[in-house]
Motif scaffolding. Structure first.
Motif, short mmCIF file in Angstrom:
data_model
loop_
_atom_site.label_atom_id
_atom_site.label_comp_id
_atom_site.label_asym_id
_atom_site.label_seq_id
_atom_site.Cartn_x
_atom_site.Cartn_y
_atom_site.Cartn_z
N ALA A 1 0.80 -1.23 0.00
CA ALA A 1 0.00 0.00 0.00
C ALA A 1 0.83 1.28 0.00
N LEU A 2 2.11 1.19 0.35
CA LEU A 2 2.89 2.40 0.57
C LEU A 2 3.94 2.63 -0.51
N THR A 3 4.05 3.87 -0.92
CA THR A 3 5.09 4.24 -1.87
C THR A 3 6.43 4.28 -1.14
N MET A 4 7.49 4.39 -1.90
CA MET A 4 8.81 4.45 -1.29
C MET A 4 8.93 5.65 -0.36
N SER A 5 8.45 6.80 -0.79
CA SER A 5 8.58 7.99 0.06
C SER A 5 7.76 7.84 1.34
N GLN A 6 6.58 7.23 1.25
CA GLN A 6 5.78 7.01 2.45
C GLN A 6 6.48 6.02 3.39
N ALA A 7 7.02 4.94 2.81
CA ALA A 7 7.72 3.94 3.61
C ALA A 7 8.93 4.56 4.29
N ALA A 8 9.71 5.33 3.55
CA ALA A 8 10.90 5.96 4.11
C ALA A 8 10.52 6.91 5.24
N ALA A 9 9.47 7.69 5.04
CA ALA A 9 9.03 8.63 6.08
C ALA A 9 8.58 7.89 7.34
N LEU A 10 7.84 6.81 7.18
CA LEU A 10 7.39 6.04 8.34
C LEU A 10 8.55 5.42 9.11
N LEU A 11 9.56 4.98 8.39
CA LEU A 11 10.72 4.35 9.02
C LEU A 11 11.75 5.35 9.51
N GLY A 12 11.66 6.59 9.04
CA GLY A 12 12.66 7.59 9.41
C GLY A 12 13.99 7.35 8.73
N VAL A 13 13.94 6.86 7.49
CA VAL A 13 15.15 6.58 6.73
C VAL A 13 15.08 7.33 5.40
N GLN A 14 16.20 7.36 4.71
CA GLN A 14 16.23 7.92 3.36
C GLN A 14 15.74 6.87 2.38
N ALA A 15 15.18 7.31 1.28
CA ALA A 15 14.74 6.39 0.23
C ALA A 15 15.91 5.54 -0.27
N ALA A 16 17.11 6.10 -0.22
CA ALA A 16 18.30 5.36 -0.66
C ALA A 16 18.50 4.10 0.16
N PHE A 17 18.14 4.13 1.43
CA PHE A 17 18.27 2.94 2.27
C PHE A 17 17.36 1.83 1.74
N LEU A 18 16.12 2.18 1.41
CA LEU A 18 15.19 1.18 0.87
C LEU A 18 15.65 0.68 -0.49
N ARG A 19 16.18 1.59 -1.31
CA ARG A 19 16.71 1.17 -2.61
C ARG A 19 17.88 0.21 -2.43
N SER A 20 18.72 0.46 -1.43
CA SER A 20 19.87 -0.42 -1.20
C SER A 20 19.41 -1.81 -0.76
N LEU A 21 18.36 -1.88 0.04
CA LEU A 21 17.83 -3.18 0.45
C LEU A 21 17.26 -3.93 -0.75
N ASP A 22 16.63 -3.18 -1.64
CA ASP A 22 16.09 -3.78 -2.86
C ASP A 22 17.24 -4.25 -3.76
N GLY A 23 18.24 -3.40 -3.92
CA GLY A 23 19.37 -3.73 -4.78
C GLY A 23 20.15 -4.95 -4.30
N SER A 24 20.22 -5.13 -2.99
CA SER A 24 20.94 -6.28 -2.44
C SER A 24 20.09 -7.54 -2.41
N GLY A 25 18.81 -7.39 -2.70
CA GLY A 25 17.91 -8.54 -2.70
C GLY A 25 17.37 -8.92 -1.35
N VAL A 26 17.68 -8.15 -0.33
CA VAL A 26 17.21 -8.44 1.02
C VAL A 26 15.71 -8.16 1.13
N LEU A 27 15.28 -7.10 0.54
CA LEU A 27 13.88 -6.69 0.58
C LEU A 27 13.45 -6.43 -0.85
#
Length: 127
Positions: free
Chosen positions: A23-49
């Protein structure tokens, strides 16, 4: 009247209760977690998430994925590498599953013993 592509209102609300619904966009997810979108992208890029992708290719995150990302972030903040954080999360999840299995088995044993005690009381004279 709804179109074929639009879900019924009750179905839409029900989907929001699903922890795996993206349900959540990257910017919404990053805001909820208190992280930068780059952190979520890095998890995606590494295949962890691996977030879901919209038809346009945009990342969409579920509540379940946010919990995983938050747990990873906590371990990374403690100084663990991403690889060790993955292993730790896996072990934590296995331990939680084993504890839940143990609790279910104990409940079953307790119920069986209670039933056995009831049967014994009925079979004894004066019981």
């Amino acid at each position: 009247m709804t179109t074929d592509s639009a879900p019924e209102p009750a179905d839409a609300v029900r989907r929001l209760d699903d922890p795996d619904f993206p349900a959540l966009t990257m910017s919404q997810a990053a805001a909820l977690l208190g992280v930068q979108a780059a952190f979520l992208r890095s998890l995606d890029g590494s295949g962890v998430l691996q977030p879901h992708r919209s038809p346009g290719g945009h990342r969409r995150y579920s509540r379940h994925q946010l919990v995983l990302a938050a747990r990873l972030r906590g371990l990374l903040d403690e100084g663990h590498t991403l690889a060790s954080a993955e292993v730790i999360l896996g072990l934590q999840d296995e331990l939680a599953d084993a504890r839940a299995d143990t609790a279910r088995l104990r409940d079953t044993v307790d119920r069986l013993r209670a039933g056995q005690d009831d049967d014994t009381a009925r079979d004894t004279p004066g019981g």
